[in-house]
Design a protein around this motif. Structure first.
Motif, PDB file in Angstrom:
ATOM      1  N   PRO A   7       0.847  -1.191   0.000  1.00 33.25           N
ATOM      2  CA  PRO A   7       0.000   0.000   0.000  1.00 33.25           C
ATOM      3  C   PRO A   7       0.884   1.242   0.000  1.00 33.25           C
ATOM      4  O   PRO A   7       1.885   1.279   0.713  1.00 33.25           O
ATOM      5  CB  PRO A   7      -0.782  -0.130   1.308  1.00 33.25           C
ATOM      6  N   ARG A   8       0.560   2.211  -0.815  1.00 34.00           N
ATOM      7  CA  ARG A   8       1.405   3.410  -0.927  1.00 34.00           C
ATOM      8  C   ARG A   8       0.716   4.576  -0.249  1.00 34.00           C
ATOM      9  O   ARG A   8      -0.474   4.787  -0.407  1.00 34.00           O
ATOM     10  CB  ARG A   8       1.660   3.780  -2.387  1.00 34.00           C
ATOM     11  N   ASP A   9       1.517   5.331   0.493  1.00 34.24           N
ATOM     12  CA  ASP A   9       1.052   6.579   1.076  1.00 34.24           C
ATOM     13  C   ASP A   9       0.782   7.547  -0.079  1.00 34.24           C
ATOM     14  O   ASP A   9       1.664   7.771  -0.909  1.00 34.24           O
ATOM     15  CB  ASP A   9       2.182   7.106   1.989  1.00 34.24           C
ATOM     16  N   PRO A  10      -0.447   8.073  -0.165  1.00 32.17           N
ATOM     17  CA  PRO A  10      -0.751   8.967  -1.306  1.00 32.17           C
ATOM     18  C   PRO A  10       0.168  10.190  -1.351  1.00 32.17           C
ATOM     19  O   PRO A  10       0.321  10.808  -2.401  1.00 32.17           O
ATOM     20  CB  PRO A  10      -2.217   9.374  -1.092  1.00 32.17           C
ATOM     21  N   LYS A  11       0.787  10.528  -0.200  1.00 27.85           N
ATOM     22  CA  LYS A  11       1.694  11.684  -0.196  1.00 27.85           C
ATOM     23  C   LYS A  11       3.130  11.302  -0.576  1.00 27.85           C
ATOM     24  O   LYS A  11       3.981  12.169  -0.727  1.00 27.85           O
ATOM     25  CB  LYS A  11       1.676  12.355   1.189  1.00 27.85           C
ATOM     26  N   ALA A  12       3.380  10.010  -0.713  1.00 24.82           N
ATOM     27  CA  ALA A  12       4.740   9.576  -1.080  1.00 24.82           C
ATOM     28  C   ALA A  12       5.043  10.018  -2.509  1.00 24.82           C
ATOM     29  O   ALA A  12       4.123  10.123  -3.330  1.00 24.82           O
ATOM     30  CB  ALA A  12       4.853   8.061  -0.967  1.00 24.82           C
ATOM     31  N   PRO A  13       6.329  10.282  -2.799  1.00 21.23           N
ATOM     32  CA  PRO A  13       6.659  10.686  -4.173  1.00 21.23           C
ATOM     33  C   PRO A  13       6.366   9.552  -5.140  1.00 21.23           C
ATOM     34  O   PRO A  13       6.379   8.383  -4.737  1.00 21.23           O
ATOM     35  CB  PRO A  13       8.168  10.972  -4.102  1.00 21.23           C
ATOM     36  N   PRO A  14       6.084   9.852  -6.399  1.00 21.90           N
ATOM     37  CA  PRO A  14       5.820   8.782  -7.365  1.00 21.90           C
ATOM     38  C   PRO A  14       7.073   7.914  -7.549  1.00 21.90           C
ATOM     39  O   PRO A  14       8.176   8.342  -7.215  1.00 21.90           O
ATOM     40  CB  PRO A  14       5.503   9.533  -8.667  1.00 21.90           C
ATOM     41  N   ILE A  15       6.851   6.691  -8.038  1.00 25.93           N
ATOM     42  CA  ILE A  15       7.989   5.801  -8.301  1.00 25.93           C
ATOM     43  C   ILE A  15       8.814   6.391  -9.449  1.00 25.93           C
ATOM     44  O   ILE A  15       8.299   6.633 -10.532  1.00 25.93           O
ATOM     45  CB  ILE A  15       7.495   4.387  -8.667  1.00 25.93           C
ATOM     46  N   ARG A  16      10.096   6.634  -9.160  1.00 32.29           N
ATOM     47  CA  ARG A  16      10.987   7.182 -10.187  1.00 32.29           C
ATOM     48  C   ARG A  16      11.954   6.129 -10.698  1.00 32.29           C
ATOM     49  O   ARG A  16      12.491   6.216 -11.789  1.00 32.29           O
ATOM     50  CB  ARG A  16      11.841   8.329  -9.611  1.00 32.29           C
ATOM     51  N   ILE A  17      12.226   5.160  -9.823  1.00 28.83           N
ATOM     52  CA  ILE A  17      13.212   4.136 -10.173  1.00 28.83           C
ATOM     53  C   ILE A  17      12.529   2.788 -10.001  1.00 28.83           C
ATOM     54  O   ILE A  17      12.202   2.384  -8.889  1.00 28.83           O
ATOM     55  CB  ILE A  17      14.452   4.250  -9.263  1.00 28.83           C
ATOM     56  N   ASN A  18      12.283   2.122 -11.120  1.00 28.64           N
ATOM     57  CA  ASN A  18      11.505   0.892 -11.074  1.00 28.64           C
ATOM     58  C   ASN A  18      12.403  -0.320 -11.331  1.00 28.64           C
ATOM     59  O   ASN A  18      12.703  -0.666 -12.464  1.00 28.64           O
ATOM     60  CB  ASN A  18      10.381   0.969 -12.104  1.00 28.64           C
ATOM     61  N   LEU A  19      12.806  -0.951 -10.220  1.00 30.71           N
ATOM     62  CA  LEU A  19      13.695  -2.116 -10.307  1.00 30.71           C
ATOM     63  C   LEU A  19      12.930  -3.404 -10.006  1.00 30.71           C
ATOM     64  O   LEU A  19      13.523  -4.457  -9.782  1.00 30.71           O
ATOM     65  CB  LEU A  19      14.858  -1.966  -9.304  1.00 30.71           C
ATOM     66  N   LEU A  20      11.606  -3.292  -9.980  1.00 23.98           N
ATOM     67  CA  LEU A  20      10.772  -4.422  -9.575  1.00 23.98           C
ATOM     68  C   LEU A  20      10.976  -5.622 -10.485  1.00 23.98           C
ATOM     69  O   LEU A  20      11.122  -6.748 -10.029  1.00 23.98           O
ATOM     70  CB  LEU A  20       9.301  -3.994  -9.601  1.00 23.98           C
TER      71      LEU A  20
END
Ligand SMILES: *Cc1c(COP(=O)(O)O)cnc(C)c1O
Length: 355
Positions: A7-20
């Motif tokens: 679950p992501r905090d809506p105030k968290a910055p968007p994903i910029r680095i996607n290593l998933l």
């Protein structure tokens, strides 16, 4: 089981680095152009010229008579085992294999096969381990009709099977009367890393496939290759499974584009993976498996940060990763730059320091 986004905090910055995962790539503008310009037909009746071209390319690349385009790598594996095996028969594969752990039980549900999990370091079993697991035919034991390997071995750390081991395993299987199948989801990573051609790597393998939607960066698709007779039978299963498509040339054009433009650059992903591993291993307490290709497995627990907390902290800072079988897996791919790798290492160091 596999991956559920935290679950992501809506105030968290968007994903910029996607290593998933190396499946996270987005189609490039040039790829979209190639798709838009694709000549198309009806794939299901065999007259989509772009799909046909792709199949010829893949058959040639893997040194096989024929190939078929599939909506996914999973369908390549499933259709292949359905052709190679009959209900009650046994497939031998490494215990971490995708066909065991990540295909929803398809091989049992659809084929009635059992899979014998073989052990061994780094996602690979030794030729001797296979020899010991094989038994003579008898009325009591399941017929052992297929041996499957992953090149590269995903959960094993993206490791590369040596050509000599592949050849030996294939010949042991054939001597025992079993067919051989190569799950080549990341086969081209192995060929770029070693300089050994895909054709040579797949030489002893009755069926082999490559995935276009992993590091190669296409939105959809894999292609499965083998003898012409084998591919004819695969087509029956493709139809039964609902995998026959229509104007699939749109997708095949993206796949052809990757073969022309995204193969050699896999070397950049490997360099980024090595840089990530180097940076992480310099952080005290972080255990890193030396990468051979584009997958980096590490465990930060020794630095006082459990893996699940590390990925949650990174997520808050715009970096997406997941824990897989007890370790964190980072994948480098088309949309990951050297600068992103440096930043990730800096963030991990910062999180460890704060712990
Ligand atoms: C991703 C993967 C598959 C399945 O491919 P999909 O295109 O995701 O269905 C099979 N085997 C291995 C080793 C993989 O990494």
């Amino acid at each position: 089981m596999f991956y559920t986004p935290p679950p992501r905090d809506p105030k968290a910055p968007p994903i910029r680095i996607n290593l998933l995962s190396d499946t996270q790539t987005r189609p490039t503008p040039a790829m979209r152009e190639a798709m838009a310009a694709a000549e198309v037909g009806d794939e299901q009746i065999g007259d989509d010229p772009t799909v046909n071209l792709l199949c010829e390319r893949v058959a040639g690349l893997l040194g096989k008579e024929a190939a078929v385009f599939m909506p996914s790598g999973t369908m390549c594996n499933v259709a292949a085992t359905l052709v190679h095996c009959r209900p009650g028969e046994e497939i031998l594969a490494h215990e971490t294999a995708h066909i065991i752990a990540r295909e929803g039980g398809a091989h049992a549900a659809l084929g009635g096969f059992q899979i014998m999990p073989l052990t061994g370091a780094d996602g690979q079993f030794a030729p001797d381990t296979l020899r010991k697991a094989l038994h003579p035919r008898s009325r009591y034991q399941p017929p052992q009709t297929l041996v499957s390997v992953e090149q590269t071995a995903n959960i094993g750390g993206g490791t590369i099977w040596k050509k000599a081991a592949l050849d030996e395993v294939a010949s042991i299987a054939h001597e025992a009367g079993a067919a051989t199948h190569m799950d080549g989801a990341r086969l081209l990573n192995a060929t770029v890393a070693t300089g050994i051609s895909a054709r040579d790597m797949a030489a002893g393998w009755d069926s082999a496939w490559i995935d276009f939607s992993k590091g190669l960066g296409a939105p959809v698709g894999g292609a499965l290759a083998g003898t012409a007779a084998f591919i004819d039978e695969v087509w029956c299963w493709k139809q039964r499974l609902g995998g026959s498509m229509r104007q699939a040339g749109i997708c095949a054009a993206a796949c052809l584009h990757t073969l022309d433009h995204h193969v050699d650059r896999l070397a950049d992903d490997h360099a980024n993976a090595r840089a990530l591993a180097r940076g992480l291993s310099q952080i005290e307490g972080v255990e890193v498996q030396e990468p051979e290709t584009n997958l980096v497995f590490f465990r930060p627990d020794g630095a006082g940060v459990p893996g699940s907390r590390m990925i949650a902290e990174l997520n808050k800072r715009g970096v997406l990763l997941a824990v897989m079988d007890g370790r964190i897996r980072a994948c480098t791919h088309l949309d990951v730059t050297a600068a992103m790798i440096e930043e990730t290492v800096t963030l991990v160091r910062e999180i460890v320091r704060g712990a």
